[in-house]
Design a protein around this motif. Structure first.
Motif, PDB file in Angstrom:
ATOM      1  N   SER A 315       0.878  -1.130  -0.037  1.00  0.00           N
ATOM      2  CA  SER A 315       0.047  -0.105  -0.041  1.00  0.00           C
ATOM      3  C   SER A 315       0.853   1.206  -0.013  1.00  0.00           C
ATOM      4  O   SER A 315       2.128   1.392   0.431  1.00  0.00           O
ATOM      5  CB  SER A 315      -0.936  -0.031   1.261  1.00  0.00           C
ATOM      6  OG  SER A 315      -1.719  -1.134   1.213  1.00  0.00           O
ATOM      7  N   GLY A 316       0.252   2.316  -0.536  1.00  0.00           N
ATOM      8  CA  GLY A 316       0.961   3.660  -0.535  1.00  0.00           C
ATOM      9  C   GLY A 316       2.107   3.767  -1.358  1.00  0.00           C
ATOM     10  O   GLY A 316       3.066   4.551  -1.125  1.00  0.00           O
ATOM     11  N   ASP A 336      -7.805  -2.663   1.009  1.00  0.00           N
ATOM     12  CA  ASP A 336      -8.713  -2.035   0.622  1.00  0.00           C
ATOM     13  C   ASP A 336      -8.344  -0.405   0.457  1.00  0.00           C
ATOM     14  O   ASP A 336      -9.087   0.463  -0.029  1.00  0.00           O
ATOM     15  CB  ASP A 336     -10.087  -1.704   1.256  1.00  0.00           C
ATOM     16  CG  ASP A 336      -9.674  -1.565   2.803  1.00  0.00           C
ATOM     17  OD1 ASP A 336      -8.715  -1.127   3.233  1.00  0.00           O
ATOM     18  OD2 ASP A 336     -10.764  -1.259   3.553  1.00  0.00           O
ATOM     19  N   ASP A 337      -6.842  -0.163   0.679  1.00  0.00           N
ATOM     20  CA  ASP A 337      -6.233   1.059   0.568  1.00  0.00           C
ATOM     21  C   ASP A 337      -5.202   1.102  -0.354  1.00  0.00           C
ATOM     22  O   ASP A 337      -4.277   1.881  -0.367  1.00  0.00           O
ATOM     23  CB  ASP A 337      -5.949   1.440   1.806  1.00  0.00           C
ATOM     24  CG  ASP A 337      -4.844   0.567   2.497  1.00  0.00           C
ATOM     25  OD1 ASP A 337      -4.706  -0.376   1.963  1.00  0.00           O
ATOM     26  OD2 ASP A 337      -4.474   1.093   3.536  1.00  0.00           O
ATOM     27  N   TRP A 339      -4.519   1.752  -3.487  1.00  0.00           N
ATOM     28  CA  TRP A 339      -4.374   3.096  -4.263  1.00  0.00           C
ATOM     29  C   TRP A 339      -4.443   4.235  -3.772  1.00  0.00           C
ATOM     30  O   TRP A 339      -4.689   5.283  -4.334  1.00  0.00           O
ATOM     31  CB  TRP A 339      -5.621   2.854  -5.015  1.00  0.00           C
ATOM     32  CG  TRP A 339      -6.900   2.707  -4.379  1.00  0.00           C
ATOM     33  CD1 TRP A 339      -7.843   3.680  -3.895  1.00  0.00           C
ATOM     34  CD2 TRP A 339      -7.449   1.608  -4.111  1.00  0.00           C
ATOM     35  NE1 TRP A 339      -8.869   3.275  -3.387  1.00  0.00           N
ATOM     36  CE2 TRP A 339      -8.795   1.773  -3.374  1.00  0.00           C
ATOM     37  CE3 TRP A 339      -7.210   0.112  -4.426  1.00  0.00           C
ATOM     38  CZ2 TRP A 339      -9.542   0.780  -2.989  1.00  0.00           C
ATOM     39  CZ3 TRP A 339      -8.059  -0.905  -4.011  1.00  0.00           C
ATOM     40  CH2 TRP A 339      -9.333  -0.266  -3.303  1.00  0.00           C
ATOM     41  N   SER A 340      -4.345   4.374  -2.438  1.00  0.00           N
ATOM     42  CA  SER A 340      -4.741   5.706  -1.603  1.00  0.00           C
ATOM     43  C   SER A 340      -3.469   6.899  -1.867  1.00  0.00           C
ATOM     44  O   SER A 340      -3.731   7.955  -1.894  1.00  0.00           O
ATOM     45  CB  SER A 340      -4.681   5.348   0.014  1.00  0.00           C
ATOM     46  OG  SER A 340      -3.300   4.703   0.216  1.00  0.00           O
ATOM     47  N   ASN A 341      -2.269   6.473  -2.458  1.00  0.00           N
ATOM     48  CA  ASN A 341      -1.401   7.325  -2.522  1.00  0.00           C
ATOM     49  C   ASN A 341      -1.004   7.640  -3.978  1.00  0.00           C
ATOM     50  O   ASN A 341       0.140   8.179  -4.385  1.00  0.00           O
ATOM     51  CB  ASN A 341      -0.065   6.889  -1.857  1.00  0.00           C
ATOM     52  CG  ASN A 341       0.984   8.048  -1.630  1.00  0.00           C
ATOM     53  OD1 ASN A 341       0.536   9.175  -1.444  1.00  0.00           O
ATOM     54  ND2 ASN A 341       2.163   7.872  -1.650  1.00  0.00           N
ATOM     55  N   SER A 363     -13.735  -5.925   2.254  1.00  0.00           N
ATOM     56  CA  SER A 363     -14.429  -4.860   2.917  1.00  0.00           C
ATOM     57  C   SER A 363     -15.612  -4.525   2.184  1.00  0.00           C
ATOM     58  O   SER A 363     -15.779  -4.436   1.074  1.00  0.00           O
ATOM     59  CB  SER A 363     -13.470  -3.566   2.908  1.00  0.00           C
ATOM     60  OG  SER A 363     -14.445  -2.735   3.703  1.00  0.00           O
ATOM     61  N   ILE A 366     -15.190  -1.010   0.303  1.00  0.00           N
ATOM     62  CA  ILE A 366     -14.277  -0.812  -0.763  1.00  0.00           C
ATOM     63  C   ILE A 366     -15.035  -0.322  -1.903  1.00  0.00           C
ATOM     64  O   ILE A 366     -15.958  -0.791  -2.391  1.00  0.00           O
ATOM     65  CB  ILE A 366     -13.907  -2.305  -1.249  1.00  0.00           C
ATOM     66  CG1 ILE A 366     -12.587  -1.947  -2.158  1.00  0.00           C
ATOM     67  CG2 ILE A 366     -14.734  -3.138  -1.851  1.00  0.00           C
ATOM     68  CD1 ILE A 366     -11.621  -3.016  -2.118  1.00  0.00           C
ATOM     69  N   PRO A 368     -12.908   1.366  -5.131  1.00  0.00           N
ATOM     70  CA  PRO A 368     -11.812   1.892  -5.821  1.00  0.00           C
ATOM     71  C   PRO A 368     -12.121   2.812  -6.915  1.00  0.00           C
ATOM     72  O   PRO A 368     -13.275   2.622  -7.469  1.00  0.00           O
ATOM     73  CB  PRO A 368     -11.215   0.541  -6.507  1.00  0.00           C
ATOM     74  CG  PRO A 368     -12.522  -0.365  -6.562  1.00  0.00           C
ATOM     75  CD  PRO A 368     -13.377  -0.114  -5.454  1.00  0.00           C
TER      76      PRO A 368
END
Length: 948
Positions: A315-316, A336-337, A339-341, A363, A366, A368
């Motif tokens: 992630s990130g 579920d994260d 693509w956060s960054n 989740s 979720i 996206p």
């Protein structure tokens, strides 16, 4: 004075004054090197006569093709060969040992020819050699140990040959070498640990060989290693050394399909790592949770035995484009994260491929972005029907296509002049400026990304900076991914807001490419030059700099020339008259032997363009062969992928088919007919250039010869193909002007484009339909010698030699039976029409249906086979017309579930303006659901047919 004598005297004085260009003391090439070059020439086969200048007196003073010399004599008083540049000249034969006598040479370039034999050990004696460029040939045998003596060598490129044997330990002596490109050969044995002592090596590309043994842990001590690419070797049971996790400067590590075992090392110390591919091995254990480089774009750990959860360290990552973990034993929840960054502007996307694992949950919240694709097919989480919205992640996707592109721009300008190769530069700040570009084939050999689109602008900045050009001078015309993965590009280099490059600029730019002067890039990796097309600028490349002459020498030569002119005058008169008579006779003979072809809308390609498109007609480009000749896949300079049908030399039948097909196809335009793009008729060669059909022939698929798609044709797809072929033939019979009888309809002449649209091909045997006679009466047939393919021949045509539109109907009916049964027209001495008729009459028709078709709608199959058998009736009058065939297929298609039906009326309107179907990439197989089982018989819809 008569005009002829005036012209003659003018010619004499031109010849006389040519002596003014010769120095009093002529500079000549070292005799040893002259002898060596002649030996090199004698070992080469030059079918295109590219080396015709090698018959001149002196290599350096006479500008032999590809021979570049120092522009001044050295201490021994001779000129010497500095470069031997013979890139892509269609040369075969072998490399002469006398190459080793070119003692001052710095660049040896035989790239992209068809040279065979072994690499001469004598090359190892050229101490000045910096670039050894032999890639893209058919060289075999072992690598000579003597190459380790090349103390000034910067780059060795021997990739894409058939070289075998071990990597010599002497290569560890190449202390100035920065590039080892030895991929795509048959090298065997261990990777020598001694290579770890190379202080300047940047790129070690050994993929696609037969290397074995352990991976040397010592390679981690190489101080400048940026790319280590060892894919597709057989290091059976070997481990990835833990030391590889501490190659701090490494940008790319690719060990795909190497039979590796054990765990994945901790990669946290590789701070610049951008590309990691360890897929298709037998790696075990958990994925290390250590932090990865923020530069990473690609992580592929698919098809291993990895277990445990998906770690949080994925992630990130701001530049991540693809994370492939499919086909492992991973468990737990779907993150579920991830693509956060990521900034998704500029065509950025993210593929998260988690298919075929043991992931059990995801989740509920979720959500996206549209740029993110999550693939979960084959995980327990997909069987959880209680969670809404999960279905969109659970569709199976077998292949993730790497996107390609062709640059298109709409410029509202009047056309450029066609007398030269002028075209618009879409990036030029001066609108509608016509200029002649240089065209360059360019390939990234080991790019550090999965998706090129976000890096296009960066690439343009990188390349224009390296070439010292303005941004708008380099146009990326097209790009496409090839095996490796490698990224092939077609570039156009335009003059700087002028119509033409000057000669010195052409020389400079070409030298930047051929001398590998463009600086390396971390993200784009090493490149290779596929072609550098000079075109209009072909006269701009001098082989050596010319020397000037003194005034005294000029005066002396003038006096001698005047005296010589008087002597030559009478002799030239006789010579010219004799040559004129001979030339006229020869011209007359040539005009008899060749038939001129000038057809609007069809391009006349040169032989050189065809050779360039097919890598000199190399075996790897061949995709088929028939009675006419061989068929090659080619890529034109503008990036268009084409099929090139090359006639067998001296084939009279091929000559007739050649002109027949050009004449017919130039007038035919329909989405279900293969388009003719051009032809080549020179150098005693005849070639036809078509749009390329990436999915091959219908017969390939029915006989399981089509690779990844073999055996996958469901009934709906087969029905669509039948309808497509029928519509193409209907166009020939009713819309072409004049109408045409194909005369050779068969499964191998029905080709499939990237979307599996069927297109009828091969019009070499076609005949024009009859036209009304003087009284307006239309004959019902064409009387002609029987031609066609056994098993597809209309029996009435065979007996009477009367060709009608119903002859094509019969042949197409046989193709329909092939689609239904998967069998060939004649197999093991049995005829498909007779076998299908007997099965139909006995109520056993479903016993001969192709088992690879899977489940199918039985009523639709019953109607389809009924239509096929009516098409194959003995009497032509009893067969349906092609219009009736199309209508009935449309009715069957309406009944078929999950079919995309398009009525004939809409199809006919579209055929007036058919879309371009030429494609440079193959799309994924469309997902089709299973049909209901078809075990029950449906009542007969045609009367019983007597057995043959």
């Amino acid at each position: 004075m008569p005009r002829a004598q005036i012209l003659l005297l003018g010619a004499v004085f031109v010849i006389s004054f040519s002596f003014l260009l010769q120095p009093v003391k002529t500079q000549i090439t070292d005799p040893t090197e002259v002898s060596a070059l002649r030996a090199i020439r004698s070992n080469l086969v030059d079918p295109m006569n590219n080396l015709k200048t090698w018959n001149n007196k002196d290599p350096c003073a006479s500008n032999w093709t590809g021979v570049l010399c120092f522009n001044k004599t050295l201490a021994d008083g001779y000129l010497h060969v500095q470069e031997l540049q013979l890139l892509k000249m269609n040369l075969s034969g072998s490399l002469s040992p006398e190459i080793g006598q070119l003692s001052y040479m710095e660049i040896l370039d035989f790239m992209w020819n068809q040279i065979n034999g072994s690499i001469p050990k004598e090359i190892g004696s050229i101490k000045t050699l910096k670039l050894l460029l032999l890639n893209g040939n058919q060289l075999s045998g072992p690598l000579p140990e003597e190459l380790g003596n090349l103390s000034n060598l910067d780059r060795i490129q021997i990739d894409q040959n058939q070289i075998s044997g071990p990597i010599p330990k002497s290569f560890s002596l190449l202390t100035k070498a920065r590039h080892f490109h030895m991929n795509n050969n048959s090298l065997s044995g261990h990777i020598p640990s001694e290579l770890s002592t190379l202080p300047n090596l940047l790129h070690l590309l050994l993929d696609n060989n037969n290397l074995s043994g352990q991976l040397p842990p010592e390679l981690a001590s190489m101080p400048k290693l940026l790319i280590l690419q060892l894919d597709n070797n057989n290091f059976s049971g070997a481990l990835i050394p833990d030391s590889y996790g501490s190659i701090t400067q490494l940008l790319k590590l690719s060990l795909r399909n190497c039979s590796l075992q054990g765990g994945i090392p901790d990669m946290s110390s590789i701070s610049q790592l951008g590309y990691l591919d360890l897929s298709q091995n037998q790696l075990t254990g958990h994925i290390p949770p250590s932090k990865l480089s923020v530069n990473i774009t690609t992580i592929d750990l698919s098809s291993n035995l990895l277990s445990g959860p998906i770690p949080a360290n994925f992630s990130g990552l701001p530049d991540l484009q693809t994370l492939s973990l499919q086909n492992n034993n991973l468990s737990g929840s779907v993150p579920d994260d991830m693509w956060s960054n990521i900034d998704f502007t500029g065509n950025r996307s993210l593929i998260l491929d988690f298919q075929k694992n043991n992931l059990s949950s995801i989740s509920a919240s979720i959500n996206p972005p549209n740029n993110v694709s999550i693939l979960l097919y084959g995980n327990p989480v997909c069987s959880n029907a209680r969670q809404p919205g999960i279905e969109r992640y659970c569709q199976y996707q077998s292949i993730i296509q790497l996107p390609g592109s062709t640059t298109s721009s709409k410029i509202s300008c009047s056309p450029c002049s066609t007398d030269l190769d002028y075209e618009y530069n879409p990036l030029s700040p001066i609108p509608c400026l016509c200029a002649i570009p240089l065209k360059v084939g360019y390939r990234l050999k080991s790019p550090g990304f999965f998706d090129f689109r976000p890096y296009k602008n960066d690439f343009q900045v990188y390349l224009t900076s390296g070439l010292q050009l303005a941004l708008y001078q380099v146009v990326l015309d097209s790009f496409m991914w090839t095996d490796g993965p490698r990224l092939r590009m077609n570039l156009k280099l335009f003059p700087n807001n002028t119509n033409l490059f000057n000669d010195s600029e052409v020389v400079r730019i070409r030298g930047m490419f051929t001398g590998w002067v463009i600086p390396d890039s971390e993200i784009f990796g090493p490149y290779e030059l596929l072609n550098f097309t000079l075109g209009y600028y072909s006269e701009a490349i001098p082989n050596i700099s010319k020397s000037g002459l003194s005034t005294g020498a000029i005066l002396g030569i003038v006096l001698a020339s005047v005296a010589l002119a008087v002597t030559l005058s009478s002799a030239l008169t006789v010579l010219i008259m004799r040559r004129r008579a001979k030339s006229q006779a020869l011209s007359k003979r040539k005009s008899v032997s060749r038939i001129p072809v000038k057809i609007d809308g069809v391009k006349n390609f040169t032989f050189q363009e065809m050779a360039l498109a097919t890598d000199n007609f190399c075996n790897s480009s061949q995709v088929g062969q028939g009675g006419y000749g061989k068929v090659y896949k080619g890529i034109l300079v503008d990036g268009t992928v084409v099929a090139i049908k090359r006639a067998q030399e001296g084939s009279l039948q091929g000559s007739r088919e050649f002109f027949t097909e050009i004449e017919l196809l130039s007038r035919l335009h329909h989405r279900n007919l293969v388009s003719l793009l051009g032809y080549c008729d020179e150098e005693n060669e005849q070639m036809l250039v078509y749009e390329f059909m990436p999915n091959g022939t219908l017969r390939d698929h029915l006989s399981a010869k089509s690779g990844k798609f073999s055996g996958a044709l469901r009934f709906s797809m087969r029905l669509q193909m039948a309808l497509g072929a029928a519509k193409g033939i209907l166009y020939l019979h009713t819309e072409a002007d004049p109408p045409i009888f194909h005369r050779d309809i068969k499964a191998t002449n029905i080709l499939l484009d990237s979307k599996f649209v069927a297109k009828v091909a091969d019009f070499g045997l076609s005949r024009l339909a009859p036209v009304p006679d003087i009284e307006g009466i239309l004959p019902a047939h064409v009387s002609t010698v029987v031609k066609g393919t056994p098993g597809y021949l209309d029996p009435e045509y065979f007996l009477t030699q009367k060709l009608t539109d119903k002859s094509d109907v019969y042949s197409l009916g046989v193709v329909f039976l092939e689609l239904l049964t998967g069998s060939q027209p004649i197999f093991h001495g049995r005829n498909i029409v007779r076998e299908a008729t007997i099965a139909y009459q006995s109520g056993m028709i479903f016993s001969i249906i192709d088992s690879k078709m899977g489940s199918y709608p039985s009523e639709c199959v019953e109607k389809f086979i009924s239509l096929a058998l009516r098409c194959c009736l003995d009497e032509a009058d009893s067969r349906p017309s092609m219009l009736d065939v199309v209508r009935e297929l449309e009715n069957i298609l309406r009944m078929s579930p999950e079919s995309d039906f398009k009525p004939l009326e809409i199809e006919a309107a579209e055929s007036k303006n058919p879309p371009s179907s030429s494609s440079s990439s193959v799309n994924s197989h469309p997902f089709l659901s299973s049909y209901i089982s078809g075990s029950d018989l449906v009542s007969s819809v045609i009367p019983p047919i007597a057995p043959r």
